[in-house]
Design an enzyme around this catalytic site. Structure first.
Site, PDB file in Angstrom:
ATOM      1  N   CYS A 145       0.865  -1.185   0.000  1.00 28.21           N
ATOM      2  CA  CYS A 145       0.000   0.000   0.000  1.00 28.21           C
ATOM      3  C   CYS A 145       0.909   1.244   0.000  1.00 28.21           C
ATOM      4  CB  CYS A 145      -0.912   0.004   1.222  1.00 28.21           C
ATOM      5  SG  CYS A 145      -2.041  -1.410   1.227  1.00 28.21           S
ATOM      6  N   CYS A 148       1.859   3.301   3.382  1.00 31.02           N
ATOM      7  CA  CYS A 148       2.163   2.537   4.598  1.00 31.02           C
ATOM      8  C   CYS A 148       3.657   2.276   4.712  1.00 31.02           C
ATOM      9  CB  CYS A 148       1.399   1.215   4.592  1.00 31.02           C
ATOM     10  SG  CYS A 148       1.733   0.203   6.048  1.00 31.02           S
ATOM     11  N   GLY A 192       1.610  -6.527   8.468  1.00 26.36           N
ATOM     12  CA  GLY A 192       1.119  -7.700   7.736  1.00 26.36           C
ATOM     13  C   GLY A 192      -0.350  -7.676   7.410  1.00 26.36           C
TER      14      GLY A 192
HETATM   15  N1  SAH Z   1      -3.091  -5.250   6.356  1.00 25.13           N
HETATM   16  C1  SAH Z   1      -4.149  -4.884   7.225  1.00 25.13           C
HETATM   17  C2  SAH Z   1      -3.732  -4.453   8.624  1.00 25.13           C
HETATM   18  C3  SAH Z   1      -2.517  -3.560   8.797  1.00 25.13           C
HETATM   19  S1  SAH Z   1      -2.661  -1.826   8.606  1.00 25.13           S
HETATM   20  C4  SAH Z   1      -5.018  -3.823   6.588  1.00 25.13           C
HETATM   21  O1  SAH Z   1      -4.688  -3.382   5.490  1.00 25.13           O
HETATM   22  O2  SAH Z   1      -6.054  -3.464   7.137  1.00 25.13           O
HETATM   23  C5  SAH Z   1      -3.710  -1.173   9.832  1.00 25.13           C
HETATM   24  C6  SAH Z   1      -4.370   0.132   9.382  1.00 25.13           C
HETATM   25  O3  SAH Z   1      -3.446   1.230   9.325  1.00 25.13           O
HETATM   26  C7  SAH Z   1      -4.946   0.002   7.973  1.00 25.13           C
HETATM   27  O4  SAH Z   1      -6.207   0.580   7.877  1.00 25.13           O
HETATM   28  C8  SAH Z   1      -3.928   0.766   7.176  1.00 25.13           C
HETATM   29  O5  SAH Z   1      -4.442   1.142   5.949  1.00 25.13           O
HETATM   30  C9  SAH Z   1      -3.617   1.924   8.097  1.00 25.13           C
HETATM   31  N2  SAH Z   1      -2.418   2.650   7.719  1.00 25.13           N
HETATM   32  C10 SAH Z   1      -1.351   2.185   7.029  1.00 25.13           C
HETATM   33  N3  SAH Z   1      -0.430   3.149   6.855  1.00 25.13           N
HETATM   34  C11 SAH Z   1      -0.905   4.265   7.458  1.00 25.13           C
HETATM   35  C12 SAH Z   1      -0.373   5.581   7.659  1.00 25.13           C
HETATM   36  N4  SAH Z   1       0.830   5.918   7.214  1.00 25.13           N
HETATM   37  N5  SAH Z   1      -1.140   6.449   8.345  1.00 25.13           N
HETATM   38  C13 SAH Z   1      -2.336   6.093   8.839  1.00 25.13           C
HETATM   39  N6  SAH Z   1      -2.875   4.869   8.692  1.00 25.13           N
HETATM   40  C14 SAH Z   1      -2.161   3.953   8.012  1.00 25.13           C
END
Ligand code: SAH
Length: 391
Positions: A145, A148, A192
């Site tokens: 993503c 992230c 993960g």
């Molecule tokens: N893979 C799973 C769980 C991990 S991420 C998922 O995608 O849901 C947990 C949450 O944090 C997800 O909603 C993700 O999109 C969010 N997230 C990831 N990077 C982020 C960032 N830099 N700032 C805020 N939220 C973020």
């Protein structure tokens, strides 16, 4: 304003003087069976195979998960012979603490080292009346993503059941030691994608819900997913825990840019699978939506999101973007987030803005990075992209 930051480097692994640095993992795995790997059914089968009664499984679960015991000699309702037999073939081994950071807001982040030297992170978030632990399901993440930080680190492997439940087991032991209340809620929102490690996550969830282990109700365990549709279909048969979906965009073109998995499982298919999961009851899916300035945060996008969510009983969590080094995204302003929230709210959708916790120790959503060898070489590719190959 200076923020309080406590950082301690631990050295609690037996037989060595210094924690290994990045890139020098030390393998400390043994041939013994790690009993943290077993949920109740697996433990009963293991005891049965050894000629023991099935009730030993529930006794042992209580010792391990409720008492936090890792030493068989403390298990006083087992005969001496059985204790010795268990000690000869099995162990109860959680991760070791490589580092422990405390945020100025009270949240805590642990860097846990696994037997093979890989390191993962878990975050503890105390609030009045509850204490949430955010746990990891994989070493890194394969999904990439774009917003992230874990994605930047690449992917190494799935966590075992022992390594997943071991985070909760270890944190509860540490909390007991400092006189703090045990974890009351668990969210799979660490490193993960839990639905890409289905079987191990399900065994860990079964321990979380087991009355002889952690006895957490279905409302207190949340699986967060980027939307792996076939696994969502299996999930309904396997469990009834709470579900969160990382949506982040109201249309497929944008979502594919943010969450590349969307190419494989587009929004309508994912929302359909979520609706099937929650069924006809009164339960709702939590929709996670990271607020990225100028990307997905306009009023028009809020209205599109409200229309989209008519097809599934849901509530929305707006997550202010948490920045990390070299990201090109910025967090939406507080006014923008409020306006976005009001539009959803006025369409009848319960919407909250998630409080950013632990950002001074890089423990907030999307900031977890761990320390491991990247098997995907994504980390290298990203370095080349941002430096033009100069690094
Ligand atoms: N893979 C799973 C769980 C991990 S991420 C998922 O995608 O849901 C947990 C949450 O944090 C997800 O909603 C993700 O999109 C969010 N997230 C990831 N990077 C982020 C960032 N830099 N700032 C805020 N939220 C973020």
């Amino acid at each position: 304003m200076a923020k309080l930051q406590i950082f301690r480097q631990f050295d609690n692994a037996p037989g060595r003087n210094a924690a290994p640095g990045a890139g020098t993992p030390v393998d400390r795995s043994t041939d013994k069976v790690n009993l943290l790997d077993f949920d109740r059914a697996a433990l009963a089968a293991w005891f049965a195979a050894r000629g023991e009664k099935p009730f030993r499984a529930t006794q042992l679960l209580k010792w391990i998960h409720q008492q936090g015991v890792d030493d068989f000699s403390a298990m006083t309702n087992f005969s001496k012979a059985l204790r010795e037999e268990l000690a000869a073939v099995a162990e109860i081994r959680g991760p070791t603490v490589a580092a422990d950071q405390l945020s100025s807001d009270g949240s805590r982040k642990w860097l846990f080292e696994l037997a093979d030297g890989n390191r993962i992170e878990s975050v503890y978030i105390p609030e009045p009346g509850r204490a949430t632990l955010c746990i990891s399901s994989q070493v890194g993440c394969a999904l990439n993503c774009s917003f992230c930080s874990t994605a930047r680190q690449g992917f190494n492997r799935n966590l075992s059941t022992a390594e997943i439940i071991g985070q909760l087991w270890m944190v509860n032991r540490l909390l007991a030691r400092s006189g703090d209340a045990p974890v009351s809620n668990v969210v799979f929102m660490g490193m993960g994608e839990p639905l890409l490690n289905f079987d191990n996550v399900m065994a860990a969830v079964s321990l979380m819900q087991d009355d002889f282990a952690y006895a957490l109700s279905k409302r207190r365990v949340t699986i967060s997913t980027a939307g792996v549709v076939p696994a969502l279909q299996r999930l309904a048969e396997a469990t009834d825990v709470s579900l969160a979906l990382s949506l982040h965009a109201p249309d497929d073109a944008l979502r594919t840019r943010l969450v590349p998995l969307n190419q494989k499982y587009p929004i309508n298919e994912v929302l359909h699978a979520c609706r099937e999961y929650v069924g006809e009851g009164r339960r709702r899916v939590t929709i996670e939506y990271v607020m990225l300035e100028g990307v997905n945060d306009s009023d028009q996008q809020a209205r599109a999101l409200a229309r989209l969510l008519r097809q599934v009983p849901s509530k929305v969590n707006l997550i202010p973007f948490n920045p990390f080094p070299q990201t090109l995204y910025r967090r939406s302003s507080a006014e923008r987030i409020d306006s976005f929230r009001d539009i959803l709210h006025n369409s009848g959708i319960v919407t909250i803005t998630r409080k950013t916790r632990g950002d001074d120790i890089d423990a907030a959503c999307g900031q977890l990075a761990g320390d491991f060898t990247d098997r995907t070489r994504r980390r290298k590719r990203f370095e080349v992209e941002v430096t033009g190959g100069a690094a």
